[in-house]
Design a protein around this motif. Structure first.
Motif, PDB file in Angstrom:
ATOM      1  N   GLU A  35       0.823  -1.211   0.000  1.00 38.48           N
ATOM      2  CA  GLU A  35       0.000   0.000   0.000  1.00 38.48           C
ATOM      3  C   GLU A  35       0.859   1.263   0.000  1.00 38.48           C
ATOM      4  O   GLU A  35       0.495   2.277  -0.618  1.00 38.48           O
ATOM      5  N   LEU A  76       0.844   4.259  -2.705  1.00 33.09           N
ATOM      6  CA  LEU A  76       0.794   5.670  -2.321  1.00 33.09           C
ATOM      7  C   LEU A  76       1.880   6.471  -3.031  1.00 33.09           C
ATOM      8  O   LEU A  76       1.626   7.548  -3.590  1.00 33.09           O
ATOM      9  N   LYS A  89       1.325   6.030  -7.207  1.00 30.41           N
ATOM     10  CA  LYS A  89       0.059   6.371  -7.865  1.00 30.41           C
ATOM     11  C   LYS A  89      -0.711   7.477  -7.166  1.00 30.41           C
ATOM     12  O   LYS A  89      -1.420   8.244  -7.810  1.00 30.41           O
ATOM     13  N   GLY A  90      -0.616   7.506  -5.823  1.00 26.39           N
ATOM     14  CA  GLY A  90      -1.363   8.519  -5.087  1.00 26.39           C
ATOM     15  C   GLY A  90      -2.278   7.907  -4.056  1.00 26.39           C
ATOM     16  O   GLY A  90      -2.594   6.701  -4.086  1.00 26.39           O
ATOM     17  N   GLY A  91      -2.726   8.730  -3.118  1.00 26.31           N
ATOM     18  CA  GLY A  91      -3.493   8.248  -1.986  1.00 26.31           C
ATOM     19  C   GLY A  91      -4.789   7.560  -2.347  1.00 26.31           C
ATOM     20  O   GLY A  91      -5.256   6.672  -1.618  1.00 26.31           O
ATOM     21  N   GLN A  92      -5.403   7.922  -3.481  1.00 26.60           N
ATOM     22  CA  GLN A  92      -6.666   7.316  -3.854  1.00 26.60           C
ATOM     23  C   GLN A  92      -6.522   5.847  -4.228  1.00 26.60           C
ATOM     24  O   GLN A  92      -7.527   5.131  -4.354  1.00 26.60           O
ATOM     25  N   TYR A  93      -5.291   5.391  -4.403  1.00 26.27           N
ATOM     26  CA  TYR A  93      -5.043   3.997  -4.757  1.00 26.27           C
ATOM     27  C   TYR A  93      -4.675   3.130  -3.544  1.00 26.27           C
ATOM     28  O   TYR A  93      -4.387   1.952  -3.695  1.00 26.27           O
ATOM     29  N   SER A 118      -5.518   0.981  -0.368  1.00 23.55           N
ATOM     30  CA  SER A 118      -6.667   0.198   0.073  1.00 23.55           C
ATOM     31  C   SER A 118      -7.191   0.687   1.422  1.00 23.55           C
ATOM     32  O   SER A 118      -6.413   0.990   2.337  1.00 23.55           O
ATOM     33  N   ALA A 119      -8.490   0.712   1.554  1.00 23.89           N
ATOM     34  CA  ALA A 119      -9.102   1.043   2.841  1.00 23.89           C
ATOM     35  C   ALA A 119      -8.719   0.018   3.902  1.00 23.89           C
ATOM     36  O   ALA A 119      -8.686   0.332   5.102  1.00 23.89           O
TER      37      ALA A 119
END
Length: 410
Positions: A117, A121, A124-128, A130-131
């Motif tokens: 993860e 981050l 690709k960025g924070g939107q990628y 996983s919760a």
């Protein structure tokens, strides 16, 4: 306290075998699983060997919905829990939910999941991200996921004391049983063979840099130069004796008879290490004397100063060559929190089969006056065993186990 804590089920996931009998047959045969790391390219690192679990496909054992939210460590732990309950003849959904607890240990949490993860981050960025990152990396995740999957609502916790943690978790489970909980599944499974986890382990300065698997992890040997990491461990089903009888447990491996934990003084202290104290207190807790112990499963750090300290503690309690000593973890590597529960499983299987598994590779040094079992399994009339574990930072844990119904001194 007169409450007896029995072990009625074992779930084993080890580099040398998945499941009790596969692991045990490999252990008695002296088959090592230490190889060059395959989970990632170890070439840039000074240490390149590990005890990896092969042949494990999580999708063969777990529902697909669990796979995106779990680290390899947790997948292995969930399967070990399923196997332990099955071995104990226990169906969690058929037991009162508040009767059964989960207490595990963890050395590092879900390192591989966290690494993946973080890579997402950074690249690709924070939107990628996983919760599931919010909990999949966490030390307590194995306890949580096992309790959710099995519908367990009894006491649940996690213990963090490095290599000593697995024994400390089982000791905590024993305390909960003494307080009235009928059953607890306890132990540890660790898995952090990934670049992020590898770098963290290298900081200890205790990893072997040997390129030869047969000579990389040699406790109590003049050539000892550090340990080889591994992944896996064991989970044990613990039950109060009357609870096990009422539900008709199909087998009893033995009893958790005694435990103690201590903490060594800091490196600048002039006080002695405290492993000997842990052993003596565990024997006292068990109501046993040193001459009643049939075998010692050693921590086996393979660092000369630590091997010396452990040998001295054993000698002071049992006398020179006073008890057989073994370290089957030379075939798996040190599994961190998972190591001592796997040794406990081996100890109960030793009691079952009346045999001591060997320490592979090591040629016992003359400076350690211990009776190290090497080469081949040693038949022995066993009624009890002592398992030792030491964690980085001075943690010591000692646990006495004995065959069900074994007599103790009055």
């Amino acid at each position: 306290m007169s409450t007896t804590t029995l072990v009625t089920g074992l779930g084993v996931v080890a580099p040398t075998g998945l499941g009790i009998e596969e692991y045990w047959s490999a252990t008695l045969a002296g088959r090592s699983a230490i190889r060059r790391v395959t989970h990632f390219d170890p070439s840039p690192y000074p240490a390149r060997l590990a005890g990896e679990i092969s042949g494990f496909t999580a999708a063969d054992h777990l529902p697909g919905r669990l796979l995106p939210q779990t680290d390899r460590m947790t997948r292995l732990a969930l399967v070990a829990a399923d196997w332990a309950f099955a071995d104990a003849g226990a169906v969690p959904s058929e037991l009162p939910a508040y009767d059964v607890g989960v207490i595990t240990a963890s050395h590092s949490g879900g390192f591989e999941f966290g690494q993946n993860e973080l890579r997402a981050l950074w690249s690709k960025g924070g939107q990628y991200v996983s919760a599931y990152q919010s909990f999949a990396w966490f030390y307590a995740v194995n306890s949580g996921q096992i309790s959710i999957r099995s519908g367990l609502r009894g006491p649940s916790s996690v213990v963090v004391s490095d290599q000593a943690g697995g024994l400390d978790a089982i000791a905590q489970a024993r305390r909960q049983i003494r307080k009235g909980t009928g059953m607890v599944i306890s132990g540890a499974v660790d898995a952090s063979i990934c670049p992020w986890g590898w770098v963290a382990q290298l900081t200890s300065g205790r990893l072997s840099t040997s390129e030869t698997p047969e000579q990389a992890y040699l406790p109590f040997d003049d050539r000892a130069a550090g340990h080889v990491p591994g992944e896996g461990g064991a989970l044990l089903v613990l039950e109060e004796a009357a609870y096990a009888r009422r539900r008709g447990a199909p087998r009893v491996y033995g009893e958790i008879a005694g435990h103690a934990s201590t903490l060594d003084p800091g490196p600048d202290s002039d006080r002695a290490p405290t492993l000997q104290n842990a052993v003596e207190l565990a024997l006292e807790d068990a109501g046993m004397t040193a001459d009643e112990i049939g075998v010692v499963f050693a921590d086996a750090a393979a660092v000369p100063a630590l091997d010396q300290a452990e040998a001295e503690a054993i000698i002071k309690v049992f006398g020179p060559r006073g008890v057989p000593v073994t370290a089957p973890k030379t075939m798996t590597g040190r599994l961190y929190s998972g190591a001592a529960p796997l040794d406990l499983a081996a100890a109960f299987l030793s009691l079952r089969d009346q045999v001591i598994p060997p320490t592979t590779g090591s040629i016992p040094s003359g400076k350690y006056e211990i009776d190290l079992v090497t080469g081949a399994p040693r038949p022995a009339a066993l009624r009890s065993a002592l398992v030792l574990a030491r964690g980085h930072g001075g943690f010591n844990s000692a646990m006495v186990v004995r065959a069900a119904g074994a007599r103790t001194r009055s």
